[in-house]
Design an enzyme around this catalytic site. Structure first.
Site, mmCIF file in Angstrom:
data_model
loop_
_atom_site.group_PDB
_atom_site.id
_atom_site.type_symbol
_atom_site.label_atom_id
_atom_site.label_comp_id
_atom_site.label_asym_id
_atom_site.label_seq_id
_atom_site.Cartn_x
_atom_site.Cartn_y
_atom_site.Cartn_z
ATOM 1 N N ASP A 281 1.872 0.532 -3.287
ATOM 2 C CA ASP A 281 2.776 -0.447 -3.871
ATOM 3 C C ASP A 281 4.182 0.126 -3.675
ATOM 4 O O ASP A 281 4.349 1.287 -3.285
ATOM 5 C CB ASP A 281 2.456 -0.693 -5.353
ATOM 6 C CG ASP A 281 3.073 -2.013 -5.843
ATOM 7 O OD1 ASP A 281 4.049 -2.490 -5.213
ATOM 8 O OD2 ASP A 281 2.594 -2.562 -6.852
HETATM 9 C C1 BGC Z 1 4.724 -5.286 -6.782
HETATM 10 C C2 BGC Z 1 3.917 -5.733 -5.591
HETATM 11 C C3 BGC Z 1 4.832 -6.325 -4.553
HETATM 12 C C4 BGC Z 1 5.861 -5.276 -4.163
HETATM 13 C C5 BGC Z 1 6.845 -5.731 -3.108
HETATM 14 C C6 BGC Z 1 5.872 -4.385 -6.386
HETATM 15 O O1 BGC Z 1 6.726 -4.178 -7.445
HETATM 16 O O2 BGC Z 1 3.906 -4.629 -7.703
HETATM 17 O O3 BGC Z 1 2.952 -6.663 -5.992
HETATM 18 O O4 BGC Z 1 4.110 -6.774 -3.462
HETATM 19 O O5 BGC Z 1 6.606 -4.943 -5.321
HETATM 20 O O6 BGC Z 1 7.731 -6.666 -3.623
#
Ligand code: BGC
Length: 726
Positions: free
Chosen positions: A262
């Site tokens: 993530d």
């Molecule tokens: C989220 C993800 C997301 C990523 C990119 C993170 O904060 O948990 O689900 O895809 O950001 O935006």
């Protein structure tokens, strides 16, 4: 429930897609050889360049070898607008408005896997049009607590329902040459402390509740990529968790694709590299070369701490996904399309089929707008647009029809529409903190008086309430489960002057409805409805379409009823949380503990009536390898066409371990004209009745009796049948 003709093109390419959807991540021998020959030509620097981002959402390619840059994009229910390469501001493009679907809970509430497939196709086409290679979805974490800020993005409290919706989504998306990224691996069931919390749970809860959605997404859906969650699991970060990433994901599931972090969820170089992480995204360090999987990885390889073979494996995983999505030298790659009529229709049907009619005393709904002279439309959510909220899943929608707009345009010519705001949004959004939700319960009597006046002079009143993305959002959890902004008082006062009051709830996670269920005859849960939200809800209120959604989670009477809160383990203490409720998540808890919720999992009404009958099986006694052939009839006994979601739950009354009162094992949404009946025929594997036996470290179906329970809601079982497993 007649589908318009213009949906047919979508559905027909959908069926074609099903036939082609063999997306298991295996390549031909010559493709694997190509990967090996490319790896041989790479320097260590070039290899490592493929394993970390070079900006917010891109990863470098290797030009001289014909390996293109990788483009990633959020999110689960639409392709997110373009973000600047090196900061989080939007790039201000003029061609990146997209189709916005209702988020995950709404998708699951449709209980229609075909809609999930259709969504995958649309997202794939739009992602390709935007030249994206990986779409960061679906988001499939279990809804463990009503308060999790991201419940709206997730799907359900039930792993079987999640799997049923996730697999077609992934297959369809990937059939358009876009990789899915199933997220968030694993146990990211809360937003508070998500970047520090350490989650513990029993092996049984892991296997029965938290893993199945991921397993089917990877094994059956063939997901090309997986996103490791922020949190720790049993002491180790998910992005470097040997047990999750090496043992389960790679060895057990045979995953050959890319495990990415993530955004800013990497914590180490050597440990993560050895555990099986492939791609580092979003690390909060200025120089990209300083990231864990950049210069430090090069140094670790040079120092002999990470074998070259391990780096090569990661590069092979990356190249495999690139070949699968036709990124490398393939002229037949999907070109994509944006905002077509078919895409918008898919968004519309997704919203229509999601809406759940929770209550409809004296059949107040549907309203016959031809006979009405005036309608009061009340509530901040009658005019609020929601597609642009929720953080990473926010969408710059091409358009978004609000309920008031739709009601005005469909019925405003002949009926006077009396709008009143009713309540004010008192909250504010602050990333990373739910403080913006504090002090949002004041009652604004001026607005209520206006609403009462509008309701008094109207034949019927429709109150659009619920939540908004100041509550339902990534990065924080809700503080409570109540209806904010003094809405209960508003609803009570409006209902006093107009008995024909309907409440439409716009929200993506459970709310306490005890204060309103006895005040108003009808409640429709319409979710965040995406770009076609207003049209969908107006068509349901008028009866143009018949509601057919069912709750994908339990609506407790109060927070304290729900398992994690009853046991006091949400959101944990000292950065740790132990899932003591174990496998008793959602309805498994309510049913087993005999707690009556406000509205049960799987419940939802229709404007017509259905009869489920003649449940039978092909045999009475089954072996452990057998399939149970389950047959029954379902008939539309009313006067409107509609769809019933028939649900099969199974219980194992005598077992050496505790088993939930019942568990969902099959379902189908059956569309029927008035008077029409259909025989439904399912095969349920006896193996799927197993529990995870911690002593044996494997699945176990104990011989004995099992009860098949068929109904149209988890609390409305209409037929039962005993079978025996020997
Ligand atoms: C989220 C993800 C997301 C990523 C990119 C993170 O904060 O948990 O689900 O895809 O950001 O935006």
């Amino acid at each position: 429930m007649k589908k318009k003709n213009f949906l047919i093109p979508v559905l027909s390419f959908m069926l074609l897609g099903v036939a082609q959807a063999q997306n298991i991540l295996t390549l031909t021998n010559s493709q694997e050889q190509k990967i090996q020959s490319l790896i041989k030509k790479m320097t260590l620097q070039e290899k490592v360049g493929l394993l970390h981002a070079n900006s917010k959402f891109y990863v470098s390619g290797i030009k001289r070898l014909g390996i293109p840059e990788w483009a990633l994009s959020d999110g689960p229910h639409g392709v997110r607008a373009e973000i600047n390469r090196h900061n989080w501001a939007y790039a201000g493009w003029t061609n990146d408005s997209s189709t916005c679907f209702p988020p995950g809970t709404a998708l699951a509430a449709s209980w229609n896997p075909k809609l999930s497939y259709e969504r995958g196709l649309v997202l794939g086409e739009e992602a390709r049009y935007r030249k994206k290679d990986i779409l960061l979805g679906p988001a499939i974490n279990i809804i463990r607590s009503p308060l999790c800020g991201r419940n709206f993005e997730y799907m359900s409290e039930d792993p079987f329902l999640i799997s049923s919706m996730s697999v077609p989504y992934i297959q369809a998306l990937q059939s358009k040459d876009v990789a899915a990224s199933v997220k968030h691996w694993l146990a990211n069931n809360q937003e508070d402390h998500r970047t520090s919390v350490d989650v513990s749970m029993s092996e049984r809860a892991l296997r029965e509740i938290y893993l199945p959605g991921f397993k089917s997404s990877i094994v059956d859906g063939g997901a090309y990529t997986v996103m490791a969650a922020y949190n720790k699991f049993r002491g180790d970060w998910c992005s470097e968790n040997e047990y999750l990433d090496r043992e389960i994901l790679r060895k057990e599931f045979g995953f050959k694709g890319v495990l990415m972090t993530d955004w800013d969820a990497a914590h180490s170089t050597v440990k993560a590299a050895m555990a099986g992480l492939d791609l580092e995204m979003g690390t909060d360090k200025k120089g990209y070369n300083e990231w864990y999987f950049a210069n430090p990885l090069i140094k670790a390889v040079e120092a002999g701490m990470v074998p070259m073979k391990v780096v090569d494996e990661k590069v092979a995983n990356v190249l495999r996904v690139m070949l699968k999505t036709k990124m490398v030298e393939d002229k037949n790659r999907e070109k994509g399309a944006m905002n077509t009529l078919a895409h918008q229709q898919a968004a519309y049907y997704s919203a229509v089929e999601a809406a759940v009619l929770l209550q409809n005393k004296d059949n107040l709904l549907p309203f016959d707008f031809n006979k009405l002279k005036s309608v009061a439309v009340i509530g901040d959510n009658a005019t609020r647009k929601h597609c642009g909220g929720g953080l990473s899943s926010e969408i710059k929608a091409l358009y978004e029809i609000t309920p008031l707009e739709a009601i005005q345009s469909k019925f405003g010519k002949n009926i006077s529409i009396n709008f009143a705001q009713g309540y004010k949004k008192q909250s504010s959004f602050k990333e990373g903190s739910n403080i913006g939700q504090s002090n949002t319960d004041s009652v604004d009597w001026k607005l209520i008086d206006e609403a009462v006046e509008a309701a008094r002079k109207s034949d019927v009143a429709i109150i659009f309430g619920g939540l908004n993305h100041d509550f339902d959002s990534e990065s924080f959890d809700r503080q409570h489960m109540r209806l904010p902004y003094g809405q209960e008082t508003l609803i009570r006062e409006v209902a006093k002057v107009n008995p024909n009051t309907v409440v439409v709830i716009i929200a993506g996670s459970p709310l306490e409805l005890g204060g309103i269920v006895n005040r108003v005859p009808s409640i429709l849960w319409a979710w965040y409805g995406g770009m076609e939200a207003g049209n969908a809800v107006a068509d349901i209120l008028s009866g143009k379409t018949n509601p057919s959604g069912k709750m994908p989670f339990t609506l407790p009477v109060s927070l304290g009823q729900s398992p994690a809160h009853a046991l006091g383990n949400f959101p944990g203490r000292n950065q740790t949380v132990n899932y003591e409720e174990d496998i008793l998540v959602g309805y498994r808890w309510f049913d087993t503990k005999k707690i009556v919720p406000q509205f049960a999992f799987g419940s939802g009404l229709s404007y017509t009536a259905f009869e489920i009958s003649d449940l039978n099986t092909d045999k009475v006694v089954y072996g452990k390898e057998d399939q149970i052939r389950v047959k029954f009839n379902v008939k539309n006994t009313g006067v409107r066409s509609g769809a019933e979601v028939v649900q099969l739950y199974v219980s194992d009354p005598v077992c050496s371990v505790m088993r939930p009162a019942k568990e969902l094992k099959a379902f189908e949404k059956v569309f029927l004209q008035p008077g029409e009946s259909k025989t439904v025929d399912w095969n349920v594997k006896v193996a799927d009745l197993a529990f995870y036996d911690e002593a044996k470290k494997g699945w176990n179906v104990e011989a004995g009796d099992f009860i098949l329970q068929l109904g149209n809601a988890s609390d409305n079982i209409v037929q039962k049948l005993k079978i025996t497993v020997k």
